[in-house]
Write a protein that holds these residues in place. Structure first.
Motif, PDB file in Angstrom:
ATOM      1  N   TYR A 143      16.403  38.966  21.441  1.00 38.40           N
ATOM      2  CA  TYR A 143      16.628  38.497  20.061  1.00 38.40           C
ATOM      3  C   TYR A 143      17.461  39.524  19.285  1.00 38.40           C
ATOM      4  CZ  TYR A 143      15.265  37.824  15.102  1.00 38.40           C
ATOM      5  OH  TYR A 143      15.253  37.678  13.741  1.00 38.40           O
TER       6      TYR A 143
ATOM      7  N   VAL B 172      20.827  37.747  18.549  1.00 41.01           N
ATOM      8  CA  VAL B 172      20.748  37.191  17.192  1.00 41.01           C
ATOM      9  C   VAL B 172      21.097  38.259  16.157  1.00 41.01           C
ATOM     10  CG1 VAL B 172      19.287  36.012  15.504  1.00 41.01           C
ATOM     11  CG2 VAL B 172      18.971  35.564  17.957  1.00 41.01           C
ATOM     12  N   ARG B 173      20.527  39.436  16.305  1.00 44.14           N
ATOM     13  CA  ARG B 173      20.755  40.511  15.325  1.00 44.14           C
ATOM     14  C   ARG B 173      21.976  41.369  15.676  1.00 44.14           C
ATOM     15  NH1 ARG B 173      17.306  41.252  10.587  1.00 44.14           N
ATOM     16  NH2 ARG B 173      16.302  39.214  10.603  1.00 44.14           N
TER      17      ARG B 173
ATOM     18  N   TYR C 151      19.229  34.851  24.845  1.00 45.38           N
ATOM     19  CA  TYR C 151      18.003  34.694  24.052  1.00 45.38           C
ATOM     20  C   TYR C 151      17.527  33.243  24.009  1.00 45.38           C
ATOM     21  CZ  TYR C 151      15.074  34.097  19.933  1.00 45.38           C
ATOM     22  OH  TYR C 151      14.078  33.731  19.088  1.00 45.38           O
TER      23      TYR C 151
END
Lengths: 437, 437
Positions: free
Chosen positions: B98, B102-103, B217
């Motif tokens: 993640y 995502v980050r 992810y």
């Protein structure tokens, strides 16, 4: 047999279950014969009905208690309502006058007075009957019950009898002594004075007329507020030479504190509670609808009700009054003649209340200036009147009422209502009453 | 600094305040810097923000906890949602993935993993930072925190370091020992393993790809349910030869029981409570709106909430689980992302609930087959939609909804609603959801 039960005032020594509108005698700590919860009042009334089924029972009490007494005992019991508190002599004079003028009890009949709150065995009521019979004989003007002491208590007054007979003349009375003095009294054969006594109706009626100027019950009731506060002992018993005492040997407990009260409980818990195996001498009285779990406690009482939660060492609980005074929160639960109410939620501009009406009961026809109300009928059946319009209601019905609109509800069965009050400055004083037909 | 907080499951060891939908880390036992009530989660987050203001925090948690985390921490925090529970290795692999996808955290950056619930001093967060810096250096693949033991505990695993330096290689790990063995470990310089460690993001990402077949992810998230339950220690740490340990000397407490938790409380009471002077080592946590009075108690915790009341000797409270299992009552209170609900009253054919919606939040657009509902708006402002008709609402408004009618409410400000459900067989499963525009 005519029995007057003196129903004492409210107090905080059994907080959170007793409060300004709820005295200990109305709290259901005990178990009745069918396993149902039972209050001190209900217990003593059941015991009287069993021991002396033909007796008439009159409760001498203040106005504020009449509703809960009706709710717990029904309509059969007589109630002598004291317009205000004026100690035991005026109360007994009023109740005696009530028996004479309202209940038409004859002047030669015996009347027995006893407090409502001791915890006693069934044999106590046989002794009560003996007291009445002895009073009816007329050998003495007052016949007291003398309780055989089990320890040299400092909490009770003592009666010194002339001899050790079942029935004896009274030699003298003694005020509450210290323990050492109490031991000496007991060595002389002294008995506890539990405030239980019998007389012929006319005896107290005459004493009342001697000390108070009044015509009849109605007149005495009207001038009650102007009477002096004086105890029966001080006004009558201390001046009376012809007094006898009848012995009572059974259990006799004053249930004034959590410590003494829990001693008499049949089970360790009333209500939803679970105690682990390591708890010793722990009692729980839980009136809330959430469970109480106790673990590893010793000599502790837990009492939970809509007004608060007490967790106390049993001996320490005797000292609770100043702490309860400090708490001083609004009352959240009350039982009334018409049923009960419980505050479920209070916000700045709303109040949510669960109201239970007993069958046949109704609210006053009333309105509020500064709040709207919503009633959701959650069980039962009844009739709602809003601005002179009638409508039958049953579970699931919802009634909304704007400020200013007149409304009432009449229960056909037990009727439970969820009332939401909505408005600014919600107050019990914002209520205007009206006549309905 | 990238911190992953592992937010563990729910449990009953802090009943009645923890339950199946409410874990201990969300209960507000502590006092924040401005005197406001603070949960473990809020406390640790505040401490991180203070010690390392530029760090990104990601909470690895189950779906059921996301709402309360948002409610307590707001929108800044990242949440890696585990679709189901699969032990620490899958959870850390998912959170790491993640962070990467995502980050957009770089592969060379350090990631620090720590549990959400220990009670620590501010210096703990300096050590965390040191852990991250050490991991970034790349001398070792894993850098652990070693907590200097204060007693030979049986509750923790031990780390045996090579030497007594601030930073040392790890010689070996030891499972939870008995007290005697723990003493021997400590004599050899062993440290507690608190489950706190750091690594370069790419290290765990590579390990994850070695052990699990997944693309990214999103793919890992989708197949999460099919993964084996395996701990990070077992899957990774035990096979890794290059591990270092950094010492932490401050307070480190596991707040898993009432006994350890009350030890860390700043005050003897949270909520409405009064303790007399004879209470010793007594703590009260009261979430109810009625007062708790404690008298003459010693070493006792009292915890009162919408689900029940615990009164326990502190040491004994560690054994509460089987008793709480016995109680097994329906949950009466829950905090959600959108706000909270509390059951005020439950009868056979009605349920009264107080619902609080946070600003901007709304319910699903839904209907019920077998119950009517009444909403009384007790405070705030919002919009109600009933059968496609919109209406703004404010304190004092009342909305009645028949079974079958579609409805929702959208809060503009914090909106408090008193909901009365009326019907037979009231159930949370009686809910049909619809799209609203």
């Amino acid at each position: 047999m005519n029995i007057i039960l003196l129903s004492g005032g409210s107090g905080k020594r059994l907080w959170p279950l007793s409060n300004d509108v709820r005295s200990k005698q109305f709290i259901k700590f005990f178990e009745g014969e069918e396993g149902e919860a039972e209050s001190m009042l209900q217990r003593v009334y059941r015991q009287i009905q069993k021991a002396a089924p033909n007796s008439t029972v009159t409760v001498a009490t203040s106005k504020s208690q009449t509703s809960i007494i009706r709710s717990q005992l029904g309509e059969q019991v007589g109630i002598s309502v004291e317009p205000c508190r004026r100690d035991t002599f005026p109360a007994i004079a009023l109740a005696t006058s009530y028996l004479h003028d309202v209940r038409e009890v004859k002047e030669e009949e015996a009347v027995i007075v006893c407090p409502i709150d001791p915890y006693v065995e069934d044999s106590y009521f046989e002794t009560l009957e003996q007291l009445g019979q002895q009073a009816a004989k007329g050998e003495a003007n007052l016949v007291l019950m003398g309780i055989e002491p089990t320890y040299p208590s400092e909490k009770y007054g003592y009666i010194i009898p002339q001899d050790k007979g079942e029935i004896s003349s009274v030699q003298t009375f003694k005020e509450k002594p210290d323990t050492e003095t109490a031991k000496k009294y007991i060595a002389r054969g002294a008995l506890w004075n539990g405030g239980v006594f019998a007389y012929k109706l006319k005896y107290v009626l005459e004493k009342a007329h001697e000390l108070i100027e009044f015509k009849d019950y109605a007149d005495l009731y009207d001038k009650y507020e102007s009477l002096d506060k004086i105890s029966f002992d001080y006004a009558v018993a201390e001046h009376e030479p012809k007094i006898q005492v009848v012995r009572y040997r059974g259990a006799w407990k004053d249930l004034g504190t959590w410590n003494t009260l829990t001693d008499t409980m049949d089970k360790s818990a009333v209500g939803d509670a679970l105690l682990d195996e390591t708890c010793e001498n722990v009692h729980v009285i839980n009136e809330l609808d959430i469970p109480v779990l106790c673990m590893g406690l010793k000599d502790v009482v837990v009492s939970a009700g809509p007004d608060g939660i007490l967790v106390s060492d049993k001996a320490q609980s005797s000292f609770m009054k100043p702490y309860v005074d400090k708490l001083d929160r609004p009352i959240r639960y009350a039982e009334k003649s018409w049923g009960s109410f419980r505050i479920l939620d209070a916000e700045e501009n709303s109040l949510t209340i669960k109201v239970t009406l007993n069958p046949g009961e109704k609210m006053n026809y009333h309105s509020h200036e500064r709040r709207d109300e919503v009633w959701s009928i959650i069980s039962g059946e009844g009739k709602v009147i809003v601005d002179d319009m009638e409508q039958t209601v049953t579970a699931g019905d919802v009634i909304t009422m704007q400020a200013g609109c007149r409304h009432t509800v009449i229960a056909r069965t037990v009727l439970k209502i969820l009332e939401v009050q909505l408005g600014k400055e919600i107050s019990v004083h914002d209520k205007q009453k009206f006549e309905w037909k």
